[in-house]
Structure formats: C-alpha cells, structure tokens
Scaffold this motif. Structure first.
Motif, mmCIF file in Angstrom:
data_model
loop_
_atom_site.group_PDB
_atom_site.id
_atom_site.type_symbol
_atom_site.label_atom_id
_atom_site.label_comp_id
_atom_site.label_asym_id
_atom_site.label_seq_id
_atom_site.Cartn_x
_atom_site.Cartn_y
_atom_site.Cartn_z
ATOM 1 N N GLN A 1 -18.829 15.674 40.616
ATOM 2 C CA GLN A 1 -19.939 16.599 40.399
ATOM 3 C C GLN A 1 -20.364 16.659 38.937
ATOM 4 O OE1 GLN A 1 -21.841 18.247 42.796
ATOM 5 N NE2 GLN A 1 -23.128 18.553 40.996
ATOM 6 N N ASP A 2 -19.415 16.583 38.024
ATOM 7 C CA ASP A 2 -19.715 16.655 36.596
ATOM 8 C C ASP A 2 -20.602 15.481 36.161
ATOM 9 O OD1 ASP A 2 -19.459 17.797 33.964
ATOM 10 O OD2 ASP A 2 -18.038 16.181 33.498
ATOM 11 N N ILE A 3 -20.214 14.272 36.555
ATOM 12 C CA ILE A 3 -21.006 13.080 36.219
ATOM 13 C C ILE A 3 -22.384 13.178 36.852
ATOM 14 C CG2 ILE A 3 -21.213 10.578 36.543
ATOM 15 C CD1 ILE A 3 -18.096 10.497 36.515
ATOM 16 N N LEU A 4 -22.419 13.584 38.117
ATOM 17 C CA LEU A 4 -23.692 13.687 38.833
ATOM 18 C C LEU A 4 -24.622 14.688 38.149
ATOM 19 C CD1 LEU A 4 -25.480 12.914 41.225
ATOM 20 C CD2 LEU A 4 -24.329 14.707 42.550
ATOM 21 N N THR A 5 -24.093 15.828 37.770
ATOM 22 C CA THR A 5 -24.907 16.853 37.114
ATOM 23 C C THR A 5 -25.498 16.318 35.811
ATOM 24 O OG1 THR A 5 -23.591 18.622 38.098
ATOM 25 C CG2 THR A 5 -24.878 19.186 36.141
ATOM 26 N N GLN B 1 -26.070 13.212 35.026
ATOM 27 C CA GLN B 1 -27.055 12.181 35.330
ATOM 28 C C GLN B 1 -28.359 12.789 35.846
ATOM 29 O OE1 GLN B 1 -25.215 9.271 37.910
ATOM 30 N NE2 GLN B 1 -24.203 8.260 36.185
ATOM 31 N N ILE B 2 -28.258 13.830 36.658
ATOM 32 C CA ILE B 2 -29.464 14.505 37.174
ATOM 33 C C ILE B 2 -30.263 15.091 36.015
ATOM 34 C CG2 ILE B 2 -30.260 16.545 38.458
ATOM 35 C CD1 ILE B 2 -29.644 14.276 40.332
ATOM 36 N N SER C 1 -30.261 14.109 32.888
ATOM 37 C CA SER C 1 -30.838 12.980 32.151
ATOM 38 C C SER C 1 -32.061 12.424 32.891
ATOM 39 C CB SER C 1 -29.777 11.898 31.960
ATOM 40 O OG SER C 1 -30.287 10.806 31.262
ATOM 41 N N PHE C 2 -31.938 12.287 34.199
ATOM 42 C CA PHE C 2 -33.032 11.774 35.026
ATOM 43 C C PHE C 2 -34.235 12.719 34.968
ATOM 44 C CE2 PHE C 2 -35.092 11.428 39.271
ATOM 45 C CZ PHE C 2 -35.493 10.105 39.200
ATOM 46 N N GLN C 3 -33.984 14.020 35.104
ATOM 47 C CA GLN C 3 -35.066 15.003 35.097
ATOM 48 C C GLN C 3 -35.729 15.115 33.720
ATOM 49 O OE1 GLN C 3 -32.928 18.359 36.744
ATOM 50 N NE2 GLN C 3 -33.661 17.903 38.803
ATOM 51 N N ASN C 4 -34.958 14.840 32.672
ATOM 52 C CA ASN C 4 -35.520 14.848 31.319
ATOM 53 C C ASN C 4 -36.368 13.614 31.046
ATOM 54 O OD1 ASN C 4 -34.355 17.281 30.646
ATOM 55 N ND2 ASN C 4 -32.587 16.364 29.626
ATOM 56 N N GLY C 5 -36.346 12.660 31.977
ATOM 57 C CA GLY C 5 -37.144 11.453 31.812
ATOM 58 C C GLY C 5 -36.486 10.417 30.918
ATOM 59 N N ASP C 6 -35.160 10.586 30.666
ATOM 60 C CA ASP C 6 -34.448 9.621 29.824
ATOM 61 C C ASP C 6 -34.468 8.226 30.452
ATOM 62 O OD1 ASP C 6 -33.889 11.757 28.170
ATOM 63 O OD2 ASP C 6 -31.857 12.040 28.935
ATOM 64 N N ASP C 7 -34.412 8.169 31.779
ATOM 65 C CA ASP C 7 -34.439 6.891 32.492
ATOM 66 C C ASP C 7 -34.915 7.166 33.909
ATOM 67 O OD1 ASP C 7 -34.018 4.374 33.610
ATOM 68 O OD2 ASP C 7 -32.020 4.137 32.761
ATOM 69 N N SER C 8 -35.940 6.486 34.341
ATOM 70 C CA SER C 8 -36.463 6.709 35.687
ATOM 71 C C SER C 8 -35.933 5.691 36.694
ATOM 72 C CB SER C 8 -37.989 6.668 35.672
ATOM 73 O OG SER C 8 -38.424 5.388 35.241
ATOM 74 N N ASN C 9 -35.090 4.763 36.232
ATOM 75 C CA ASN C 9 -34.525 3.735 37.106
ATOM 76 C C ASN C 9 -33.181 4.220 37.643
ATOM 77 O OD1 ASN C 9 -36.562 1.613 36.646
ATOM 78 N ND2 ASN C 9 -35.798 1.736 34.551
ATOM 79 N N THR C 10 -33.182 4.686 38.880
ATOM 80 C CA THR C 10 -31.965 5.276 39.439
ATOM 81 C C THR C 10 -30.810 4.280 39.526
ATOM 82 O OG1 THR C 10 -32.726 4.853 41.700
ATOM 83 C CG2 THR C 10 -33.244 7.010 40.743
ATOM 84 N N GLU C 11 -31.131 3.001 39.660
ATOM 85 C CA GLU C 11 -30.049 2.010 39.736
ATOM 86 C C GLU C 11 -29.260 1.937 38.434
ATOM 87 O OE1 GLU C 11 -33.685 -0.406 38.441
ATOM 88 O OE2 GLU C 11 -33.300 1.275 39.789
ATOM 89 N N HIS C 12 -29.876 2.287 37.323
ATOM 90 C CA HIS C 12 -29.159 2.290 36.038
ATOM 91 C C HIS C 12 -28.048 3.338 36.049
ATOM 92 C CE1 HIS C 12 -32.879 0.486 33.810
ATOM 93 N NE2 HIS C 12 -32.336 -0.346 34.662
ATOM 94 N N PHE C 13 -28.295 4.470 36.680
ATOM 95 C CA PHE C 13 -27.280 5.519 36.770
ATOM 96 C C PHE C 13 -26.116 5.054 37.648
ATOM 97 C CE2 PHE C 13 -31.151 7.868 35.707
ATOM 98 C CZ PHE C 13 -30.703 8.635 34.643
ATOM 99 N N ARG C 14 -26.438 4.426 38.778
ATOM 100 C CA ARG C 14 -25.372 3.947 39.673
ATOM 101 C C ARG C 14 -24.570 2.836 39.000
ATOM 102 N NH1 ARG C 14 -29.837 4.120 42.753
ATOM 103 N NH2 ARG C 14 -29.837 1.912 43.317
ATOM 104 N N TYR C 15 -25.260 1.926 38.316
ATOM 105 C CA TYR C 15 -24.551 0.848 37.617
ATOM 106 C C TYR C 15 -23.609 1.436 36.568
ATOM 107 C CZ TYR C 15 -23.645 -3.432 35.003
ATOM 108 O OH TYR C 15 -23.025 -4.483 34.381
ATOM 109 N N GLN C 16 -24.091 2.406 35.811
ATOM 110 C CA GLN C 16 -23.258 3.026 34.786
ATOM 111 C C GLN C 16 -22.046 3.707 35.408
ATOM 112 O OE1 GLN C 16 -23.876 2.411 31.474
ATOM 113 N NE2 GLN C 16 -21.761 3.082 31.422
ATOM 114 N N THR C 17 -22.213 4.279 36.585
ATOM 115 C CA THR C 17 -21.085 4.899 37.278
ATOM 116 C C THR C 17 -20.061 3.842 37.676
ATOM 117 O OG1 THR C 17 -22.493 6.700 38.055
ATOM 118 C CG2 THR C 17 -20.427 6.347 39.245
#
Length: 127
Positions: free
Chosen positions: A22-26, A28-29, A31-47
C-alpha cells in the motif's frame, strides 16, 4: 484500493505476491496524479526493479509469481524488459535460469540474443 490498483495497471496479484504494498502504491498514485509520469507501465516496471533490488536470492515460487505478473501485463515490451532483469539476477540457479529463459523466449525473437548473452556470462562466471 482496487481502483488505485487498476489506475496504474496493477492487479490484486501484485499485492498478494508481495511485489507491491500500500505504501508504494500510494506514493505512485500521488506521483501519477501530480503528472510526474503518465505512462503507467513505468510505475509497474519500477516496482519489478525495486523488488528485484531487495532480493539477495529468489526462490522458485517468487520467480514463478514475477513471471506470471509479467506475462499477464498489457505492456509486453515493459514486461519482457522486466523478465530480462530477472534473468540477470546474480543469484538465480541454473534451473531458474532455464525456466526464466523459456518464458522470456515467448516475448519474441529479440529475446534470443539476450538469452545467449546471459548464458555466456553465466558460463564464464562458473569457469
């Protein structure tokens, strides 16, 4: 939490298999909502990568879970890259290497050279 998972392309398996919490997900969410990265696959790859970096060794079940998540991912280019990183983990056994190689080869002809290169590296390290 389910909508948070799907927003970044995760499934419940990511949590169940222990690659995501949950901590990692929160983080990432946010970061995503802030517009830091709109490519969701980048978050999964980083995980995938962050999880690998925490593992001194990887057991067979963990490898099967990792590969299952990658194979099921909608972004197969990212997923193949993640499996390459798993293949390069310094502590995988020969049987694990074989299993990962077989799964990686299903991602396309580009994987053949990667697998051969990693086989040569492993061979030179064992000599």
């Amino acid at each position: 939490m389910h909508t948070e998972l799907t927003k970044l392309g995760y499934t419940e398996k990511w949590i169940r298999f222990g690659l995501l919490d949950q901590d990692i997900l929160t983080k990432q969410i946010i970061s995503f909502q802030n517009g830091d990265d709109s490519n969701t696959e980048h978050f999964r790859y980083q995980t995938f990568i962050n999880w690998l970096e925490t593992k001194a060794d990887v057991n067979d079940v963990e490898i099967q879970n990792f590969v299952e998540l990658a194979v099921e991912d909608k972004d197969q280019l990212m997923a193949g890259s993640a499996i390459v990183q798993l293949l390069r983990h310094p502590e995988i056994t020969d049987n694990q290497f074989k299993f990962i190689s077989e799964k990686l080869s299903t991602f396309g002809s580009w994987t053949k050279k990667v697998i051969e290169r990693e086989q040569l590296k492993r061979k030179s390290q064992h000599e």
